[in-house]
Scaffold this motif. Structure first.
Motif, PDB file in Angstrom:
ATOM      1  N   VAL A 190       0.834  -1.199   0.000  1.00 56.78           N
ATOM      2  CA  VAL A 190       0.000   0.000   0.000  1.00 56.78           C
ATOM      3  C   VAL A 190       0.872   1.254   0.000  1.00 56.78           C
ATOM      4  N   SER A 191       2.002   1.208   0.692  1.00 57.25           N
ATOM      5  CA  SER A 191       2.929   2.345   0.701  1.00 57.25           C
ATOM      6  C   SER A 191       3.427   2.642  -0.708  1.00 57.25           C
ATOM      7  N   CYS A 192       3.707   1.592  -1.475  1.00 56.73           N
ATOM      8  CA  CYS A 192       4.121   1.784  -2.866  1.00 56.73           C
ATOM      9  C   CYS A 192       3.016   2.480  -3.661  1.00 56.73           C
ATOM     10  N   ALA A 193       1.759   2.110  -3.402  1.00 51.31           N
ATOM     11  CA  ALA A 193       0.643   2.751  -4.091  1.00 51.31           C
ATOM     12  C   ALA A 193       0.534   4.224  -3.705  1.00 51.31           C
ATOM     13  N   ILE A 194       0.775   4.543  -2.429  1.00 48.88           N
ATOM     14  CA  ILE A 194       0.719   5.935  -1.981  1.00 48.88           C
ATOM     15  C   ILE A 194       1.781   6.768  -2.689  1.00 48.88           C
ATOM     16  N   VAL A 195       2.997   6.256  -2.742  1.00 49.60           N
ATOM     17  CA  VAL A 195       4.094   6.997  -3.376  1.00 49.60           C
ATOM     18  C   VAL A 195       3.855   7.119  -4.877  1.00 49.60           C
ATOM     19  N   PHE A 196       3.315   6.075  -5.503  1.00 49.39           N
ATOM     20  CA  PHE A 196       2.975   6.179  -6.917  1.00 49.39           C
ATOM     21  C   PHE A 196       1.935   7.278  -7.135  1.00 49.39           C
ATOM     22  N   GLY A 197       0.926   7.343  -6.254  1.00 49.53           N
ATOM     23  CA  GLY A 197      -0.065   8.402  -6.345  1.00 49.53           C
ATOM     24  C   GLY A 197       0.559   9.780  -6.186  1.00 49.53           C
ATOM     25  N   LEU A 198       1.536   9.902  -5.283  1.00 48.77           N
ATOM     26  CA  LEU A 198       2.231  11.173  -5.093  1.00 48.77           C
ATOM     27  C   LEU A 198       2.967  11.583  -6.358  1.00 48.77           C
ATOM     28  N   TYR A 199       3.691  10.643  -6.951  1.00 50.50           N
ATOM     29  CA  TYR A 199       4.501  10.980  -8.125  1.00 50.50           C
ATOM     30  C   TYR A 199       3.653  11.208  -9.371  1.00 50.50           C
ATOM     31  N   ILE A 200       2.556  10.488  -9.503  1.00 46.62           N
ATOM     32  CA  ILE A 200       1.713  10.734 -10.675  1.00 46.62           C
ATOM     33  C   ILE A 200       1.024  12.090 -10.541  1.00 46.62           C
ATOM     34  N   ASP A 201       0.748  12.514  -9.317  1.00 43.91           N
ATOM     35  CA  ASP A 201       0.217  13.855  -9.117  1.00 43.91           C
ATOM     36  C   ASP A 201       1.277  14.893  -9.490  1.00 43.91           C
ATOM     37  N   GLY A 202       2.549  14.637  -9.088  1.00 46.11           N
ATOM     38  CA  GLY A 202       3.621  15.531  -9.487  1.00 46.11           C
ATOM     39  C   GLY A 202       3.805  15.563 -10.996  1.00 46.11           C
TER      40      GLY A 202
ATOM     41  N   PRO B 275       2.790  24.796   3.881  1.00 50.16           N
ATOM     42  CA  PRO B 275       2.632  24.123   5.177  1.00 50.16           C
ATOM     43  C   PRO B 275       1.613  22.990   5.143  1.00 50.16           C
ATOM     44  N   SER B 276       0.510  23.164   4.415  1.00 49.19           N
ATOM     45  CA  SER B 276      -0.490  22.099   4.367  1.00 49.19           C
ATOM     46  C   SER B 276       0.047  20.872   3.657  1.00 49.19           C
ATOM     47  N   HIS B 277       0.856  21.053   2.610  1.00 49.95           N
ATOM     48  CA  HIS B 277       1.436  19.915   1.905  1.00 49.95           C
ATOM     49  C   HIS B 277       2.510  19.230   2.745  1.00 49.95           C
ATOM     50  N   LEU B 278       3.289  20.033   3.473  1.00 47.30           N
ATOM     51  CA  LEU B 278       4.319  19.436   4.328  1.00 47.30           C
ATOM     52  C   LEU B 278       3.682  18.637   5.463  1.00 47.30           C
ATOM     53  N   PHE B 279       2.545  19.103   5.967  1.00 50.14           N
ATOM     54  CA  PHE B 279       1.844  18.330   6.997  1.00 50.14           C
ATOM     55  C   PHE B 279       1.354  17.007   6.424  1.00 50.14           C
ATOM     56  N   LEU B 280       0.844  17.015   5.190  1.00 49.92           N
ATOM     57  CA  LEU B 280       0.428  15.775   4.546  1.00 49.92           C
ATOM     58  C   LEU B 280       1.619  14.842   4.361  1.00 49.92           C
ATOM     59  N   ALA B 281       2.777  15.414   4.018  1.00 49.73           N
ATOM     60  CA  ALA B 281       3.982  14.588   3.862  1.00 49.73           C
ATOM     61  C   ALA B 281       4.363  13.931   5.188  1.00 49.73           C
ATOM     62  N   LEU B 282       4.309  14.696   6.274  1.00 52.73           N
ATOM     63  CA  LEU B 282       4.652  14.158   7.592  1.00 52.73           C
ATOM     64  C   LEU B 282       3.709  13.026   7.987  1.00 52.73           C
ATOM     65  N   THR B 283       2.421  13.237   7.817  1.00 52.69           N
ATOM     66  CA  THR B 283       1.470  12.194   8.199  1.00 52.69           C
ATOM     67  C   THR B 283       1.590  10.984   7.281  1.00 52.69           C
ATOM     68  N   GLY B 284       1.895  11.225   5.997  1.00 49.83           N
ATOM     69  CA  GLY B 284       2.131  10.100   5.093  1.00 49.83           C
ATOM     70  C   GLY B 284       3.333   9.277   5.519  1.00 49.83           C
ATOM     71  N   ILE B 285       4.384   9.948   5.997  1.00 53.38           N
ATOM     72  CA  ILE B 285       5.568   9.239   6.490  1.00 53.38           C
ATOM     73  C   ILE B 285       5.215   8.378   7.704  1.00 53.38           C
ATOM     74  N   LEU B 286       4.348   8.897   8.588  1.00 55.81           N
ATOM     75  CA  LEU B 286       3.907   8.098   9.738  1.00 55.81           C
ATOM     76  C   LEU B 286       3.202   6.826   9.280  1.00 55.81           C
ATOM     77  N   ILE B 287       2.361   6.946   8.257  1.00 56.47           N
ATOM     78  CA  ILE B 287       1.648   5.772   7.747  1.00 56.47           C
ATOM     79  C   ILE B 287       2.626   4.765   7.157  1.00 56.47           C
ATOM     80  N   ILE B 288       3.490   5.240   6.275  1.00 59.42           N
ATOM     81  CA  ILE B 288       4.349   4.351   5.497  1.00 59.42           C
ATOM     82  C   ILE B 288       5.414   3.677   6.350  1.00 59.42           C
ATOM     83  N   SER B 289       5.883   4.352   7.384  1.00 56.77           N
ATOM     84  CA  SER B 289       6.998   3.823   8.177  1.00 56.77           C
ATOM     85  C   SER B 289       6.580   2.740   9.160  1.00 56.77           C
ATOM     86  N   GLY B 290       5.324   2.341   9.145  1.00 56.79           N
ATOM     87  CA  GLY B 290       4.860   1.300  10.063  1.00 56.79           C
ATOM     88  C   GLY B 290       5.661   0.009  10.013  1.00 56.79           C
TER      89      GLY B 290
END
Length: 362
Positions: free
Chosen positions: A37-49, A138-153
């Protein structure tokens, strides 16, 4: 498929109506699911970029690209919530119903959801970001931080288990670490080794200091993120050969694909593979006590990574871009890789500091 953590994992009790003390047993299947699922999240991030860099979006929060990213995050939350409720039904307490390492991931999921709402309000209040603004909002950086919490499980979960050096056992860690590295390089893509470094090719302009500074920062920051991740992983696990090559190549492919203008730019992945092979040769299978080997690798890996990327820029500048190649002289050609290596060496001192003699410690 589960493995029991001897310190705090307690199997369900036969006594009905009594809460089970301690955390649920380690769940290898959950590690695998969260890594994928973490791979899917990062793919979603990069396709948005990619969509933003190729003018595929307008000033709207509701886009197909956001849907992919938020859908992947929603899937991670569904996995965690279902696991939580299953363990509660089996008798675990509400506050101890996830295996070790995953409570923060669940907190990160709910925080990400709240951050998404804040991000939408931010856009409505201040407008949509342009260019680099989107990476430091700041809102995007907060999303990045919370995404890191999810992925680093999976990393938190597997950190406390008996170490295993095989690809099969470590693959959730490898995938998760690659995802985390790619999040960091995504958010410093304004200063990363990407095709945008073409600012350094062609005839050198009279006012070139800012371009030179941007190039130096790009090589040092990107190589430091990569070697920092390697040093962190080798502190806990003996990595099998090929892990670092995989991480370097996947990250390079994502960064180039996000901004690609010409297919020749995938040549950056070849230089990344060469640096990754060097990293595998120097550090794969190394023991935590092997500090000399670690220090050497911490310097040589970013040195080789930076020099290899500079060679690619030179080649592409003379061929695909027809701009004349990198304008740097020998002072920069060797000085920048040395500076990258020095930062890598410094990171090794922070992550693996020299032992304090017993007499001095007393």
């Amino acid at each position: 498929m589960t493995a029991t953590r001897s310190t705090n994992a307690v199997m369900p009790s036969a006594s009905a109506g009594r809460a089970i003390a301690g955390l649920p047993a380690d769940n290898i299947r959950l590690d695998w699911i969260m890594a994928l699922v973490s791979c899917a999240i990062v793919f979603g991030l990069y396709i948005d970029g990619w969509a933003h860099n190729h003018d595929k979006v307008d000033d709207s929060f509701f886009t197909p690209w956001h849907a992919l990213l938020y859908g992947a995050v929603g899937l991670s939350g569904l996995v965690l919530v279902m696991s939580h409720f299953r363990n509660v039904i089996n008798g675990h307490r509400w506050n101890k119903a996830l295996p070790a390492g995953y409570a923060l991931s669940l907190i990160g999921f709910f925080a990400f959801g709240a951050g998404g709402g804040v991000d939408m309000l931010w856009h409505e209040t201040f407008g949509f970001e342009e260019g680099i603004e989107a990476l430091v909002s700041p809102s995007h950086l907060f999303l990045a931080l919370t995404g890191i919490l999810i992925i680093s499980g999976p990393i938190r979960a597997m950190w406390g288990r008996p170490a295993n050096d095989s690809w099969g056992q470590l693959l959730p860690i490898i995938l998760t670490s690659t995802c985390l590295v790619s999040i960091f390089t995504f958010f410093i893509s304004f200063a990363a080794v990407t095709p945008e470094t073409v600012l350094l090719v062609g005839p050198r302009p009279d006012w070139h200091a800012l371009h030179d500074i941007a190039g130096i920062v790009a090589f040092v920051m990107h190589s430091s993120i990569l070697v920092g991740a390697i040093l962190f992983m080798t502190r806990r696990w003996r990595l099998p050969f090929g892990v670092m090559t995989l991480m370097f190549v996947v990250n390079s492919l994502l960064m180039v694909w996000m901004r690609i203008e010409n297919t020749e730019e995938f040549l950056f992945a070849i230089s990344a593979a060469a640096a990754g092979l060097l990293a595998d040769f120097l550090l794969s299978g190394s023991k935590p006590a092997d500090t000399r080997r670690l220090r050497l690798g911490a310097f040589l890996i970013p040195f080789a990574y930076s020099l290899g990327a500079m060679l690619v820029i030179q080649i592409l500048g003379e061929t695909a871009w027809e701009s004349g190649g990198l304008w740097w002289e020998i002072h920069m050609w060797l000085g920048v890789p040395v500076l990258s290596g020095a930062f890598g060496y410094g990171l090794s001192l922070l992550i693996r500091p020299p032992a304090i003699p017993e007499r001095a410690a007393a």
